[in-house]
Design a protein around this motif. Structure first.
Motif, mmCIF file in Angstrom:
data_model
loop_
_atom_site.group_PDB
_atom_site.id
_atom_site.type_symbol
_atom_site.label_atom_id
_atom_site.label_comp_id
_atom_site.label_asym_id
_atom_site.label_seq_id
_atom_site.Cartn_x
_atom_site.Cartn_y
_atom_site.Cartn_z
ATOM 1 N N ARG A 84 0.823 -1.205 0.000
ATOM 2 C CA ARG A 84 0.000 0.000 0.000
ATOM 3 C C ARG A 84 0.860 1.259 0.000
ATOM 4 N N ALA A 85 1.988 1.198 0.711
ATOM 5 C CA ALA A 85 2.893 2.350 0.718
ATOM 6 C C ALA A 85 3.437 2.611 -0.683
ATOM 7 N N ALA A 86 3.789 1.527 -1.381
ATOM 8 C CA ALA A 86 4.300 1.680 -2.748
ATOM 9 C C ALA A 86 3.216 2.238 -3.672
ATOM 10 N N LEU A 87 1.978 1.753 -3.511
ATOM 11 C CA LEU A 87 0.873 2.269 -4.321
ATOM 12 C C LEU A 87 0.638 3.752 -4.059
ATOM 13 N N ALA A 88 0.696 4.130 -2.797
ATOM 14 C CA ALA A 88 0.497 5.538 -2.440
ATOM 15 C C ALA A 88 1.592 6.406 -3.032
ATOM 16 N N GLU A 89 2.817 5.919 -2.992
ATOM 17 C CA GLU A 89 3.951 6.674 -3.545
ATOM 18 C C GLU A 89 3.796 6.874 -5.046
ATOM 19 N N ARG A 90 3.200 5.885 -5.720
ATOM 20 C CA ARG A 90 2.997 5.979 -7.174
ATOM 21 C C ARG A 90 1.716 6.723 -7.528
ATOM 22 N N GLY A 91 0.986 7.195 -6.537
ATOM 23 C CA GLY A 91 -0.250 7.915 -6.816
ATOM 24 C C GLY A 91 -1.388 7.001 -7.184
ATOM 25 N N GLU A 92 -1.361 5.747 -6.753
ATOM 26 C CA GLU A 92 -2.433 4.797 -7.036
ATOM 27 C C GLU A 92 -3.307 4.545 -5.822
ATOM 28 N N LEU A 93 -2.993 5.202 -4.736
ATOM 29 C CA LEU A 93 -3.747 5.037 -3.503
ATOM 30 C C LEU A 93 -3.781 6.384 -2.796
ATOM 31 N N GLY A 94 -4.910 6.711 -2.203
ATOM 32 C CA GLY A 94 -4.998 7.991 -1.494
ATOM 33 C C GLY A 94 -6.406 8.559 -1.576
ATOM 34 N N ARG A 95 -6.470 9.879 -1.511
ATOM 35 C CA ARG A 95 -7.770 10.549 -1.469
ATOM 36 C C ARG A 95 -7.666 11.901 -2.167
ATOM 37 N N VAL A 96 -8.710 12.265 -2.903
ATOM 38 C CA VAL A 96 -8.758 13.563 -3.584
ATOM 39 C C VAL A 96 -10.067 14.247 -3.228
ATOM 40 N N GLU A 97 -9.959 15.444 -2.658
ATOM 41 C CA GLU A 97 -11.135 16.244 -2.296
ATOM 42 C C GLU A 97 -11.373 17.265 -3.409
ATOM 43 N N ILE A 98 -12.509 17.127 -4.117
ATOM 44 C CA ILE A 98 -12.794 17.959 -5.284
ATOM 45 C C ILE A 98 -13.929 18.926 -4.974
ATOM 46 N N GLY A 99 -13.692 20.194 -5.205
ATOM 47 C CA GLY A 99 -14.751 21.180 -5.132
ATOM 48 C C GLY A 99 -15.253 21.479 -6.537
ATOM 49 N N TYR A 100 -16.534 21.810 -6.663
ATOM 50 C CA TYR A 100 -17.056 22.094 -7.997
ATOM 51 C C TYR A 100 -18.196 23.096 -7.923
ATOM 52 N N ILE A 101 -18.347 23.844 -8.991
ATOM 53 C CA ILE A 101 -19.516 24.694 -9.164
ATOM 54 C C ILE A 101 -20.562 23.898 -9.934
ATOM 55 N N ALA A 102 -21.818 24.278 -9.777
ATOM 56 C CA ALA A 102 -22.899 23.471 -10.327
ATOM 57 C C ALA A 102 -22.779 23.265 -11.826
ATOM 58 N N SER A 103 -22.330 24.276 -12.552
ATOM 59 C CA SER A 103 -22.284 24.141 -14.007
ATOM 60 C C SER A 103 -21.282 23.084 -14.449
ATOM 61 N N ALA A 104 -20.311 22.730 -13.604
ATOM 62 C CA ALA A 104 -19.391 21.641 -13.948
ATOM 63 C C ALA A 104 -20.139 20.318 -13.982
ATOM 64 N N ALA A 105 -21.140 20.190 -13.113
ATOM 65 C CA ALA A 105 -21.977 18.993 -13.133
ATOM 66 C C ALA A 105 -22.940 19.040 -14.315
ATOM 67 N N TYR A 106 -23.538 20.220 -14.571
ATOM 68 C CA TYR A 106 -24.478 20.353 -15.682
ATOM 69 C C TYR A 106 -23.812 20.035 -17.023
ATOM 70 N N ALA A 107 -22.559 20.458 -17.164
ATOM 71 C CA ALA A 107 -21.854 20.286 -18.431
ATOM 72 C C ALA A 107 -21.298 18.876 -18.608
ATOM 73 N N GLY A 108 -21.387 18.048 -17.584
ATOM 74 C CA GLY A 108 -20.851 16.692 -17.683
ATOM 75 C C GLY A 108 -19.382 16.598 -17.343
ATOM 76 N N VAL A 109 -18.768 17.732 -16.992
ATOM 77 C CA VAL A 109 -17.338 17.733 -16.675
ATOM 78 C C VAL A 109 -17.049 16.869 -15.451
ATOM 79 N N LEU A 110 -17.886 16.982 -14.450
ATOM 80 C CA LEU A 110 -17.663 16.232 -13.217
ATOM 81 C C LEU A 110 -17.751 14.728 -13.464
ATOM 82 N N ARG A 111 -18.735 14.328 -14.242
ATOM 83 C CA ARG A 111 -18.884 12.901 -14.535
ATOM 84 C C ARG A 111 -17.708 12.375 -15.350
ATOM 85 N N GLN A 112 -17.286 13.152 -16.349
ATOM 86 C CA GLN A 112 -16.222 12.697 -17.232
ATOM 87 C C GLN A 112 -14.868 12.650 -16.541
ATOM 88 N N THR A 113 -14.630 13.566 -15.605
ATOM 89 C CA THR A 113 -13.325 13.614 -14.954
ATOM 90 C C THR A 113 -13.318 12.827 -13.639
#
Length: 291
Positions: A84-113
């Motif tokens: 797990r440490a190796a995965l985390a170091e390679r960026g394959e394990l962890g957590r990402v906190e994403i903020g978004y404005i509503a139009s990012a969801a309306y435009a499909g950007v949130l779903r696609q990314t």
């Protein structure tokens, strides 16, 4: 007093696996005499005999079987931790906190990314939350968000970068009973006498006023785009909003009209820290940039 170390445990487990010192030494990549010394030292420190050894056979003692039953889960847990440490170091394990404005969801950007990233990187937990756009710079700088989808232009502190992920244009939202609603296209000058509800991104409103050569009469600034359209639906106000809303939100009493002349661009961008330290966040940013 000296205690057993990890290398002792690995030697015990490997000999128990093979019940043969030479084969165990080969797997451990150490000399057989060295392995014998490690086992003897472990037995001395434990005060028990772990293996019955003859010239022809090796077998676990009762003490050895009992000890092996306890150290095997511990070794497996340590191995998983190293993986797990190796995965985390390679960026394959962890957590990402994403903020978004509503139009990012309306435009499909949130779903696609965010949605696409979660599918291809299942080891990384993706958390999303809608945010007020003018709070995003501070939330990124203070680490309350890892990245955010916003509508430029915005002012960010040094160290925050943006990359465009979606291109749109502005349109006018107006009450369906407005006299202006009878025309399929409106020129900026035709909006001179209207009261404008301001979205979080004000740039479109001011560009319409600039092109129409008037100072806009500003009404409420309710926050989200849904709230902006709700104000328009009540009558008496218009709003300059992204075209995406015309495809996604059909609100009673509200119609959309294109703006004549050169299209007024509206974009959605990903904002992120330039010198991000978290590998999982860097992996997400790279994923979005590559799309």
């Amino acid at each position: 007093m000296r205690q057993l170390e990890l290398h002792h445990l690995r030697c015990i487990a490997c000999v128990a696996k093979h019940l043969h010192f030479s084969r165990a030494a080969e797997e451990l990549e150490i000399a057989a005499p060295s392995l014998t010394r490690q086992i003897q030292e472990a037995e001395r420190l434990l005060g028990v005999r772990l293996f019955h050894r003859t010239k022809r056979s090796v077998a676990l003692t009762a003490a050895g079987e009992a000890y092996l039953a306890d150290i095997t889960p511990a070794l497996e847990h340590l191995a998983r931790g190293a993986e797990r440490a190796a995965l985390a170091e390679r960026g394959e394990l962890g957590r990402v906190e994403i903020g978004y404005i509503a139009s990012a969801a309306y435009a499909g950007v949130l779903r696609q990314t965010a949605g696409g990233f979660h599918t291809t990187h299942p080891g990384i937990e993706v958390t999303i939350r809608e945010v007020v756009m003018d709070r995003v710079p501070g939330m990124l700088s203070e680490g309350q968000l890892d990245v955010a989808f916003v509508r430029p232009p915005m002012q960010f502190s040094e160290g925050i970068r943006t990359t465009t992920v979606y291109r749109d244009t502005f349109v006018v939202a107006l009450p369906e009973d407005s006299e202006l609603a009878t025309a399929p296209t409106l020129s900026p000058a035709q909006l001179r006498d209207e009261w404008f509800v301001l979205p979080e991104q004000e740039a479109g409103t001011y560009e319409v006023a600039r092109r129409g050569r008037f100072s806009p009469k500003l009404g409420p600034q309710p926050g989200t785009l849904a709230a902006v359209l709700a104000c328009v639906s009540l009558g008496g106000n218009v709003a300059v909003v992204p075209h995406t809303l015309a495809d996604c939100i059909a609100l009673p009493g509200v119609v959309y009209r294109t703006i004549s002349g050169k299209p007024i661009p509206s974009e959605i961008a990903l904002a992120y820290r330039q010198f991000e330290r978290a590998p999982a966040v860097r992996t997400f940013v790279d994923y979005v940039k590559s799309r």
